[in-house]
Design a protein around this motif. Structure first.
Motif, PDB file in Angstrom:
ATOM      1  N   LEU A   1      31.757 -26.078 -35.241  1.00  0.00           N
ATOM      2  CA  LEU A   1      32.030 -27.504 -35.423  1.00  0.00           C
ATOM      3  C   LEU A   1      31.683 -27.953 -36.840  1.00  0.00           C
ATOM      4  N   PHE A   2      30.580 -27.441 -37.382  1.00  0.00           N
ATOM      5  CA  PHE A   2      30.202 -27.825 -38.740  1.00  0.00           C
ATOM      6  C   PHE A   2      31.140 -27.221 -39.774  1.00  0.00           C
ATOM      7  N   SER A   3      31.625 -26.012 -39.517  1.00  0.00           N
ATOM      8  CA  SER A   3      32.590 -25.420 -40.431  1.00  0.00           C
ATOM      9  C   SER A   3      33.863 -26.255 -40.463  1.00  0.00           C
ATOM     10  N   ARG A   4      34.277 -26.722 -39.325  1.00  0.00           N
ATOM     11  CA  ARG A   4      35.447 -27.595 -39.229  1.00  0.00           C
ATOM     12  C   ARG A   4      35.208 -28.909 -39.960  1.00  0.00           C
ATOM     13  N   TYR A   5      33.999 -29.431 -39.842  1.00  0.00           N
ATOM     14  CA  TYR A   5      33.639 -30.731 -40.405  1.00  0.00           C
ATOM     15  C   TYR A   5      33.453 -30.689 -41.916  1.00  0.00           C
ATOM     16  N   LYS A   6      32.820 -29.621 -42.404  1.00  0.00           N
ATOM     17  CA  LYS A   6      32.455 -29.545 -43.814  1.00  0.00           C
ATOM     18  C   LYS A   6      33.399 -28.699 -44.663  1.00  0.00           C
ATOM     19  N   GLY A   7      34.165 -27.817 -44.044  1.00  0.00           N
ATOM     20  CA  GLY A   7      34.943 -26.898 -44.862  1.00  0.00           C
ATOM     21  C   GLY A   7      36.322 -26.604 -44.306  1.00  0.00           C
ATOM     22  N   ASP A   8      36.901 -25.520 -44.782  1.00  0.00           N
ATOM     23  CA  ASP A   8      38.239 -25.083 -44.408  1.00  0.00           C
ATOM     24  C   ASP A   8      38.094 -24.056 -43.286  1.00  0.00           C
ATOM     25  N   LEU A   9      38.132 -24.513 -42.054  1.00  0.00           N
ATOM     26  CA  LEU A   9      37.893 -23.629 -40.911  1.00  0.00           C
ATOM     27  C   LEU A   9      38.961 -22.549 -40.796  1.00  0.00           C
ATOM     28  N   GLU A  10      40.215 -22.908 -41.067  1.00  0.00           N
ATOM     29  CA  GLU A  10      41.291 -21.926 -40.913  1.00  0.00           C
ATOM     30  C   GLU A  10      41.089 -20.739 -41.856  1.00  0.00           C
ATOM     31  N   THR A  11      40.668 -21.027 -43.103  1.00  0.00           N
ATOM     32  CA  THR A  11      40.381 -19.937 -44.048  1.00  0.00           C
ATOM     33  C   THR A  11      39.273 -19.038 -43.522  1.00  0.00           C
ATOM     34  N   GLN A  12      38.253 -19.653 -42.912  1.00  0.00           N
ATOM     35  CA  GLN A  12      37.119 -18.876 -42.424  1.00  0.00           C
ATOM     36  C   GLN A  12      37.466 -18.089 -41.158  1.00  0.00           C
ATOM     37  N   ILE A  13      38.381 -18.610 -40.371  1.00  0.00           N
ATOM     38  CA  ILE A  13      38.845 -17.842 -39.207  1.00  0.00           C
ATOM     39  C   ILE A  13      39.584 -16.589 -39.668  1.00  0.00           C
ATOM     40  N   HIS A  14      40.444 -16.760 -40.678  1.00  0.00           N
ATOM     41  CA  HIS A  14      41.171 -15.597 -41.198  1.00  0.00           C
ATOM     42  C   HIS A  14      40.212 -14.611 -41.872  1.00  0.00           C
ATOM     43  N   GLY A  15      39.088 -15.121 -42.399  1.00  0.00           N
ATOM     44  CA  GLY A  15      38.119 -14.248 -43.050  1.00  0.00           C
ATOM     45  C   GLY A  15      37.483 -13.242 -42.114  1.00  0.00           C
ATOM     46  N   VAL A  16      37.513 -13.531 -40.810  1.00  0.00           N
ATOM     47  CA  VAL A  16      36.929 -12.611 -39.821  1.00  0.00           C
ATOM     48  C   VAL A  16      37.576 -11.231 -39.887  1.00  0.00           C
ATOM     49  N   SER A  17      38.853 -11.184 -40.240  1.00  0.00           N
ATOM     50  CA  SER A  17      39.579  -9.910 -40.235  1.00  0.00           C
ATOM     51  C   SER A  17      39.001  -8.910 -41.232  1.00  0.00           C
ATOM     52  N   ALA A  18      38.192  -9.394 -42.192  1.00  0.00           N
ATOM     53  CA  ALA A  18      37.577  -8.482 -43.161  1.00  0.00           C
ATOM     54  C   ALA A  18      36.635  -7.499 -42.486  1.00  0.00           C
ATOM     55  N   LEU A  19      36.141  -7.841 -41.302  1.00  0.00           N
ATOM     56  CA  LEU A  19      35.281  -6.916 -40.563  1.00  0.00           C
ATOM     57  C   LEU A  19      35.960  -5.572 -40.332  1.00  0.00           C
ATOM     58  N   GLU A  20      37.274  -5.609 -40.130  1.00  0.00           N
ATOM     59  CA  GLU A  20      38.013  -4.395 -39.775  1.00  0.00           C
ATOM     60  C   GLU A  20      38.289  -3.514 -40.987  1.00  0.00           C
ATOM     61  N   THR A  21      38.060  -4.013 -42.189  1.00  0.00           N
ATOM     62  CA  THR A  21      38.375  -3.240 -43.396  1.00  0.00           C
ATOM     63  C   THR A  21      37.126  -2.754 -44.132  1.00  0.00           C
ATOM     64  N   LEU A  22      35.932  -3.045 -43.608  1.00  0.00           N
ATOM     65  CA  LEU A  22      34.693  -2.657 -44.279  1.00  0.00           C
ATOM     66  C   LEU A  22      34.522  -1.142 -44.288  1.00  0.00           C
ATOM     67  N   LYS A  23      33.940  -0.663 -45.398  1.00  0.00           N
ATOM     68  CA  LYS A  23      33.703   0.773 -45.555  1.00  0.00           C
ATOM     69  C   LYS A  23      32.232   1.022 -45.882  1.00  0.00           C
ATOM     70  N   ASP A  24      31.795   2.246 -45.690  1.00  0.00           N
ATOM     71  CA  ASP A  24      30.425   2.615 -46.052  1.00  0.00           C
ATOM     72  C   ASP A  24      30.152   2.243 -47.511  1.00  0.00           C
ATOM     73  N   GLY A  25      28.994   1.628 -47.756  1.00  0.00           N
ATOM     74  CA  GLY A  25      28.613   1.258 -49.120  1.00  0.00           C
ATOM     75  C   GLY A  25      29.042  -0.124 -49.542  1.00  0.00           C
ATOM     76  N   ASP A  26      29.873  -0.817 -48.744  1.00  0.00           N
ATOM     77  CA  ASP A  26      30.299  -2.173 -49.088  1.00  0.00           C
ATOM     78  C   ASP A  26      29.110  -3.136 -49.018  1.00  0.00           C
ATOM     79  N   THR A  27      29.214  -4.208 -49.831  1.00  0.00           N
ATOM     80  CA  THR A  27      28.155  -5.223 -49.870  1.00  0.00           C
ATOM     81  C   THR A  27      28.683  -6.546 -49.340  1.00  0.00           C
ATOM     82  N   ILE A  28      27.889  -7.174 -48.476  1.00  0.00           N
ATOM     83  CA  ILE A  28      28.227  -8.474 -47.878  1.00  0.00           C
ATOM     84  C   ILE A  28      27.201  -9.497 -48.340  1.00  0.00           C
TER      85      ILE A  28
END
Length: 407
Positions: free
Chosen positions: A274-301
């Motif tokens: 709810l706060f992400s929706r209120y304060k920011g661009d929720l749709e961009t952050q929903i699409h950002g979830v897909s980065a989980l599937e592309t992570l590799k050993d040694g990546d930094t978050i």
């Protein structure tokens, strides 16, 4: 989620209009902030460089309402220490809703290049600005010539045009911004909304955290009826409520347990989403979830939080979420952390940014962080959306939000 709290009778910092003063040393910024507020908020001295760090003061300022006044060091400060002060003053721009660029009118008449540089910075960040020519009482016959340089002439010492400056601030207030509602637009008067607030070792003693307070307040203002319970009493609360709640809102950390208890036909989301929706661009952050599937050993978050708080042994941002991401991906990952105003400018080393809901940040600052991530092609996602994905309830948790289309 950080443990930032606020008195129930105070407007939270992130909800206040941030008005920041910028300019050279000894332009009279501190004197002007005192004149605007009618209080001795800032130390005033004829010695240039008296203000060494940004000074924040929350207050009510008519006709704008609750504001955060920010006095900054002179942007012409020199030396290694001066350079650090200038860097901190520049960081304030990311929090600023309206910028007052303050100049000694007589000095600006002979050299306006410095003020032009500050104006360019505000234009780059799309921040409304007012060029204030101060020390009008010292100009004598040059007033007409000096006045042509800026938006308004004032004297912090005599009070000349201070009222007019306040009116101009109100006119400059940007109309765009947040949706205006955290949850109220999802509820009708008389609706029951069930809030799930776990009370464990990480919960602050004797109080609710800011996101929970604000959601309760917004639900009340909509005419809905908020009911609060712990996750351990959730099943009992649903049984005894007597009717189906319009919405269940949970702390994201309890998503897995709560989603099993709440029937599928009852809408479910989290405070963080709810706060992400209120304060920011929720749709961009929903699409950002897909980065989980592309992570590799040694990546930094990057784990980013808007506030600073004492971290518990099982802290959500530095312990729990990193552990859950490693379990989900099976990868050997590195995690950096940032908190408060320490969001990095260079995001190139990160494969993903996981950000809190931003309850203590202004919409302006949250939007700039998201924009920086998008510009540098780094996926960004908030705590709640990420946890929902990790626990297998993402689609369900965003389904109650009207503006989010089918993924």
């Amino acid at each position: 989620m950080g443990e930032f709290t606020v008195s129930l009778n105070q407007t939270p910092k992130g909800e206040r209009i941030h008005i920041a003063l910028f300019g050279r040393r000894n332009a009279g910024k501190s004197s002007l902030i005192n004149a605007i507020t009618g209080q001795d908020l800032a130390i005033v001295s004829p010695v240039g460089g008296t203000t060494t760090d940004p000074v924040y003061k929350a207050m009510e300022l008519l006709p704008l309402g609750p504001v955060m006044m920010v006095d900054t060091p002179g942007l012409d400060d020199g030396g290694e220490l001066g350079g650090e002060r200038v860097r901190r003053a520049h960081n304030v721009l990311n929090k600023t809703d309206i910028a007052l660029i303050v100049a000694d009118g007589a000095a600006a008449l002979s050299d306006f290049s410095f003020e032009n540089k500050i104006l360019a910075l505000t234009e780059e960040k799309k921040i409304p600005s007012i060029l204030v020519l101060n020390k009008q009482d010292e100009w004598s016959e040059k007033e007409t010539e000096i006045a042509s340089l800026g938006d308004i002439c004032v004297s912090a010492r005599t009070g000349y045009h201070i009222h007019e400056l306040k009116e101009l601030l109100a006119e400059k207030l940007p109309a765009e911004g947040k949706t205006g509602k955290l949850v109220g637009d999802l509820l009708d008067p008389g609706d029951f909304v069930l809030l799930v607030v776990p009370i464990d070792s990480a919960a602050p003693k004797g109080r609710l955290i800011l996101p929970q307070q604000q959601v309760i307040r917004d639900a009340l203002e909509s005419g809905a009826i908020p009911v609060v319970c712990r996750d351990t009493e959730l099943a009992c609360a649903l049984e005894r409520l007597g009717q189906t709640p319009k919405l269940v809102i949970t702390d994201s950390q309890a998503f897995a347990a709560v989603s099993k208890i709440v029937p599928e036909q009852i809408p479910l989301t989290s405070f963080s989403i709810l706060f992400s929706r209120y304060k920011g661009d929720l749709e961009t952050q929903i699409h950002g979830v897909s980065a989980l599937e592309t992570l590799k050993d040694g990546d930094t978050i990057l784990m980013a939080e808007g506030c600073t708080h004492h971290r518990q042994c099982d802290d959500i941002g530095t312990v729990k979420i990193p552990r859950w991401i490693r379990e989900y991906t099976g990868k050997k990952l590195t995690f950096d952390t940032s908190s408060g105003g320490g969001f990095p400018e260079d995001l190139g080393k990160y494969k993903m940014i996981v950000h809190c809901g931003g309850c203590t940040l202004s919409a302006k600052e949250m939007a700039l962080r998201i924009a920086a991530a998008k510009k540098q092609n780094v996926p960004i996602v908030n705590y709640g959306t990420l946890i929902a994905q990790l626990k297998g309830v993402l689609k369900r948790s965003i389904a109650p939000l009207r503006e989010v289309r089918e993924l």
